[in-house]
Design a protein around this motif. Structure first.
Motif, PDB file in Angstrom:
ATOM      1  N   VAL A 173       0.840  -1.202   0.000  1.00 54.30           N
ATOM      2  CA  VAL A 173       0.000   0.000   0.000  1.00 54.30           C
ATOM      3  C   VAL A 173       0.874   1.250   0.000  1.00 54.30           C
ATOM      4  N   ALA A 174       1.944   1.238   0.797  1.00 49.64           N
ATOM      5  CA  ALA A 174       2.829   2.400   0.874  1.00 49.64           C
ATOM      6  C   ALA A 174       3.520   2.681  -0.456  1.00 49.64           C
ATOM      7  N   ALA A 175       3.731   1.627  -1.249  1.00 52.91           N
ATOM      8  CA  ALA A 175       4.432   1.790  -2.524  1.00 52.91           C
ATOM      9  C   ALA A 175       3.484   2.119  -3.674  1.00 52.91           C
ATOM     10  N   THR A 176       2.192   2.181  -3.387  1.00 52.40           N
ATOM     11  CA  THR A 176       1.188   2.407  -4.432  1.00 52.40           C
ATOM     12  C   THR A 176       0.372   3.650  -4.106  1.00 52.40           C
ATOM     13  N   SER A 177       0.002   4.391  -5.143  1.00 48.29           N
ATOM     14  CA  SER A 177      -0.827   5.580  -4.940  1.00 48.29           C
ATOM     15  C   SER A 177      -2.285   5.163  -4.789  1.00 48.29           C
ATOM     16  N   LEU A 178      -2.760   5.126  -3.552  1.00 41.45           N
ATOM     17  CA  LEU A 178      -4.142   4.748  -3.274  1.00 41.45           C
ATOM     18  C   LEU A 178      -4.878   5.861  -2.531  1.00 41.45           C
ATOM     19  N   ASP A 179      -4.510   7.109  -2.821  1.00 41.18           N
ATOM     20  CA  ASP A 179      -5.098   8.237  -2.105  1.00 41.18           C
ATOM     21  C   ASP A 179      -6.607   8.298  -2.284  1.00 41.18           C
ATOM     22  N   GLU A 180      -7.116   7.890  -3.454  1.00 37.50           N
ATOM     23  CA  GLU A 180      -8.540   7.990  -3.738  1.00 37.50           C
ATOM     24  C   GLU A 180      -9.285   6.682  -3.482  1.00 37.50           C
ATOM     25  N   VAL A 181      -8.578   5.687  -2.921  1.00 34.88           N
ATOM     26  CA  VAL A 181      -9.180   4.365  -2.711  1.00 34.88           C
ATOM     27  C   VAL A 181      -9.250   4.069  -1.224  1.00 34.88           C
ATOM     28  N   ARG A 182     -10.434   3.638  -0.787  1.00 33.58           N
ATOM     29  CA  ARG A 182     -10.605   3.223   0.604  1.00 33.58           C
ATOM     30  C   ARG A 182     -10.596   1.701   0.660  1.00 33.58           C
TER      31      ARG A 182
END
Length: 261
Positions: free
Chosen positions: A118-127
């Motif tokens: 998760v830290a290595a992936t851009s998931l700002d818009e995903v819950r």
């Protein structure tokens, strides 16, 4: 085609102003509610009348009143606004669904791998909605649609699902410091393993599947005495406590080995 042109040109704000006039009985009051100047509200209403080809208001020195035709049109105007609001609400709901990712995973995968991914992936818009369970329940959750993504352990890819190997690790045999194997450097045999009490996760665990597949590869199986535990953490504690021989991912016991447990 004319009706399509009229529909495409309709301004929902003008429809809302007209409904406010119907409710409040005054163009000036409707303009204040809509946050616009009265001349702008009047211009919108006149444009709406031209588009529909119906006189909506009777204008006089003392103000404007809704015509009988306007009263009959008002119900359709209200239905139009309701449909538009329903469309926007549905779109909002779909956007929320697209941002929501239900994920099922084994506790080991969630605790030791998921945070790094998760830290290595851009998931700002995903819950992420994460459920931890055993490998069997992970695959069932994906098959049933309760989870869109599953993180499972085990020796084989789940049947009927698309899968990809994200990480590999080594299972090690773990015993307590008082066990006779604790100080030996040689490998133990399958026969020696089966002579011991084995500490195994319950069926449905990917770790158990790995152990049983490895033993089966040596034309053996879990034939000796064994006890079942609910998790890898319980297996580790049981081994440290001298209750049997456990099989634990190396990353789960690295610190134990460094501390000499």
């Amino acid at each position: 085609m004319a009706s399509i042109v009229i529909v495409d040109g309709l301004d929902l704000a003008s429809v809302r102003v007209f409904l406010s006039v119907v409710e409040l009985g005054s163009v000036s009051k409707a303009a204040r509610r809509s946050g616009m100047a009265q001349p702008s509200a009047t211009a919108r209403l006149q444009k709406l009348e031209r588009q529909l080809g119906v006189a909506l208001l009777d204008r006089g020195p003392s103000g404007s009143t809704v015509t009988p035709a306007g009263v009959r049109v008002a119900a359709a105007c209200a239905a139009l606004l309701e449909a538009a609001e329903s469309l926007v609400d549905r779109a909002d709901s779909l956007r929320d669904e697209q941002r929501h990712l239900p994920l099922a995973g084994t506790r080991h995968a969630i605790e030791h791998f998921l945070p790094r991914w998760v830290a290595a992936t851009s998931l700002d818009e995903v819950r992420l909605h994460v459920t931890d369970t055993d490998t069997l329940q992970v695959t069932q959750a994906v098959r049933s649609g309760d989870a869109e993504l599953g993180l499972a352990d085990g020796p084989y890819a789940p049947i009927g699902l698309r899968s990809e190997i994200l990480a590999t690790e080594q299972l090690v045999v773990v015993v307590g410091s008082s066990h006779r194997w604790a100080d030996q450097s040689r490998s133990v045999t399958v026969h020696e393993l089966n002579a011991e009490t084995l500490v195994l996760p319950r069926r449905g665990s990917g770790t158990r599947d790995v152990v049983e597949a490895a033993l089966a590869g040596h034309e053996s199986g879990v034939v000796g005495e064994h006890v079942e535990v609910d998790s890898l953490a319980c297996a580790r504690i049981a081994a440290i406590n001298g209750e049997g021989v456990a099989f634990v991912p190396r990353c789960r016991v690295r610190q134990d080995l460094e501390r000499g447990l």
